[in-house]
Design a protein around this motif. Structure first.
Motif, PDB file in Angstrom:
ATOM      1  N   VAL A 296       0.988  -1.217  -0.052  1.00 25.75           N
ATOM      2  CA  VAL A 296       0.035  -0.016  -0.001  1.00 25.75           C
ATOM      3  C   VAL A 296       0.927   1.107   0.167  1.00 25.75           C
ATOM      4  O   VAL A 296       1.511   1.457   1.020  1.00 25.75           O
ATOM      5  N   PRO A 297       1.231   1.909  -1.168  1.00 24.73           N
ATOM      6  CA  PRO A 297       2.058   3.300  -0.978  1.00 24.73           C
ATOM      7  C   PRO A 297       1.368   4.235  -0.185  1.00 24.73           C
ATOM      8  O   PRO A 297       0.269   4.323   0.087  1.00 24.73           O
ATOM      9  N   PRO A 298       2.271   5.065   0.329  1.00 32.61           N
ATOM     10  CA  PRO A 298       1.738   6.021   1.413  1.00 32.61           C
ATOM     11  C   PRO A 298       0.869   7.127   0.648  1.00 32.61           C
ATOM     12  O   PRO A 298       0.054   7.619   1.450  1.00 32.61           O
ATOM     13  N   GLU A 299       1.069   7.507  -0.602  1.00 29.66           N
ATOM     14  CA  GLU A 299       0.203   8.459  -1.353  1.00 29.66           C
ATOM     15  C   GLU A 299      -0.779   7.724  -2.308  1.00 29.66           C
ATOM     16  O   GLU A 299      -0.799   8.248  -3.778  1.00 29.66           O
ATOM     17  N   GLU A 300      -1.366   6.732  -1.955  1.00 30.55           N
ATOM     18  CA  GLU A 300      -2.172   5.770  -2.941  1.00 30.55           C
ATOM     19  C   GLU A 300      -3.406   6.791  -3.266  1.00 30.55           C
ATOM     20  O   GLU A 300      -4.069   7.340  -2.604  1.00 30.55           O
ATOM     21  N   SER A 301      -3.671   6.884  -4.691  1.00 26.76           N
ATOM     22  CA  SER A 301      -4.689   7.430  -5.187  1.00 26.76           C
ATOM     23  C   SER A 301      -6.147   6.559  -5.157  1.00 26.76           C
ATOM     24  O   SER A 301      -5.858   5.609  -4.594  1.00 26.76           O
ATOM     25  N   PRO A 302      -7.279   7.312  -4.945  1.00 30.37           N
ATOM     26  CA  PRO A 302      -8.399   6.398  -4.767  1.00 30.37           C
ATOM     27  C   PRO A 302      -8.510   5.253  -6.121  1.00 30.37           C
ATOM     28  O   PRO A 302      -8.944   4.337  -5.819  1.00 30.37           O
ATOM     29  N   LEU A 303      -7.871   5.979  -7.299  1.00 29.74           N
ATOM     30  CA  LEU A 303      -7.877   4.859  -8.220  1.00 29.74           C
ATOM     31  C   LEU A 303      -6.992   3.710  -8.073  1.00 29.74           C
ATOM     32  O   LEU A 303      -7.368   2.263  -8.228  1.00 29.74           O
ATOM     33  N   GLU A 304      -5.894   4.028  -7.455  1.00 31.45           N
ATOM     34  CA  GLU A 304      -5.144   2.817  -7.260  1.00 31.45           C
ATOM     35  C   GLU A 304      -5.433   1.835  -6.120  1.00 31.45           C
ATOM     36  O   GLU A 304      -5.345   0.850  -6.107  1.00 31.45           O
ATOM     37  N   ARG A 305      -6.195   2.688  -5.221  1.00 33.55           N
ATOM     38  CA  ARG A 305      -6.803   1.860  -4.036  1.00 33.55           C
ATOM     39  C   ARG A 305      -7.910   1.003  -4.605  1.00 33.55           C
ATOM     40  O   ARG A 305      -8.105  -0.375  -4.239  1.00 33.55           O
ATOM     41  N   ARG A 306      -8.761   1.436  -5.457  1.00 35.94           N
ATOM     42  CA  ARG A 306      -9.562   0.414  -6.105  1.00 35.94           C
ATOM     43  C   ARG A 306      -9.025  -0.568  -6.789  1.00 35.94           C
ATOM     44  O   ARG A 306      -9.538  -1.752  -6.705  1.00 35.94           O
ATOM     45  N   LEU A 307      -7.927  -0.617  -7.457  1.00 38.71           N
ATOM     46  CA  LEU A 307      -7.414  -1.627  -8.074  1.00 38.71           C
ATOM     47  C   LEU A 307      -6.870  -2.294  -7.089  1.00 38.71           C
ATOM     48  O   LEU A 307      -7.154  -3.711  -7.121  1.00 38.71           O
ATOM     49  N   ARG A 308      -5.951  -2.091  -6.135  1.00 33.66           N
ATOM     50  CA  ARG A 308      -5.617  -2.934  -5.083  1.00 33.66           C
ATOM     51  C   ARG A 308      -6.687  -3.560  -4.354  1.00 33.66           C
ATOM     52  O   ARG A 308      -6.638  -4.901  -4.050  1.00 33.66           O
ATOM     53  N   GLU A 309      -7.879  -2.919  -4.125  1.00 35.77           N
ATOM     54  CA  GLU A 309      -8.958  -3.604  -3.483  1.00 35.77           C
ATOM     55  C   GLU A 309      -9.501  -4.626  -4.206  1.00 35.77           C
ATOM     56  O   GLU A 309     -10.134  -5.979  -4.025  1.00 35.77           O
ATOM     57  N   ALA A 310      -9.454  -4.456  -5.680  1.00 33.50           N
ATOM     58  CA  ALA A 310     -10.242  -5.423  -6.724  1.00 33.50           C
ATOM     59  C   ALA A 310      -9.230  -6.509  -6.462  1.00 33.50           C
ATOM     60  O   ALA A 310      -9.580  -7.607  -6.891  1.00 33.50           O
ATOM     61  N   ARG A 311      -7.983  -6.260  -6.633  1.00 29.91           N
ATOM     62  CA  ARG A 311      -6.912  -7.571  -6.566  1.00 29.91           C
ATOM     63  C   ARG A 311      -7.181  -8.349  -5.301  1.00 29.91           C
ATOM     64  O   ARG A 311      -7.121  -9.651  -5.283  1.00 29.91           O
ATOM     65  N   GLN A 312      -7.371  -7.598  -4.098  1.00 30.27           N
ATOM     66  CA  GLN A 312      -7.448  -8.402  -2.801  1.00 30.27           C
ATOM     67  C   GLN A 312      -8.867  -9.225  -3.036  1.00 30.27           C
ATOM     68  O   GLN A 312      -8.828 -10.330  -2.468  1.00 30.27           O
TER      69      GLN A 312
END
Length: 145
Positions: free
Chosen positions: A26-42
């Motif tokens: 989880v990058p410290p400055e994760e954008s909302p779009l990057e968070r959506r991608l990470r959550e979809a992968r999880q």
């Protein structure tokens, strides 16, 4: 993973699902779009773990029951006189595998359908993240020229 790590970490295979769990960075400055991608992968990983753990447990249990019933029908025990686990021949086991796959065909079809949907979503989000990063880099480059 160590605090300074900037990568996803992959663990040893799970004993039930045989899938390797991933701890996502989880990058410290994760954008909302990057968070959506990470959550979809999880979410995809969680669904895969759940499906394959249930599937493999059912497979092992039904396989043991099949072997036990076949050996019992032959008048044999689960272990032979030397203590070795008794087995069936390849033709008998092929019958079990065919029946198991036929019985679970709908589950596999639904799993594949869901898997493709999740992967399409992940791929689409990856494209959006890559585009957003490229645009951010170009704006930074233009600003610093």
């Amino acid at each position: 993973p160590p605090a300074h790590s900037r990568n996803d970490w992959i663990g040893p295979p799970d004993k039930d699902s045989n899938l390797r769990p991933v701890i996502f960075y989880v990058p410290p400055e994760e954008s909302p779009l990057e968070r959506r991608l990470r959550e979809a992968r999880q979410e995809a990983q969680t669904c895969n773990q759940r499906f394959w753990a249930q599937h493999n447990r059912a497979f092992r249990q039904e396989k043991e029951e099949f072997i036990y019933s076949r050996l019992k029908a032959k008048g044999l025990e689960m272990r032979d006189e030397t203590g070795q686990k008794a087995t069936l021949n390849a033709e008998e086991m092929a019958e079990f595998y065919k029946d198991f796959l036929s019985k679970n065909f709908r589950k596999h079809t639904q799993y594949n359908r869901d898997w493709y949907k999740r992967n399409f979503t992940i791929t689409f989000l990856m494209g959006q993240v890559a585009l957003a990063r490229a645009l951010r880099w170009l704006r930074w480059k233009k600003k610093n020229v």
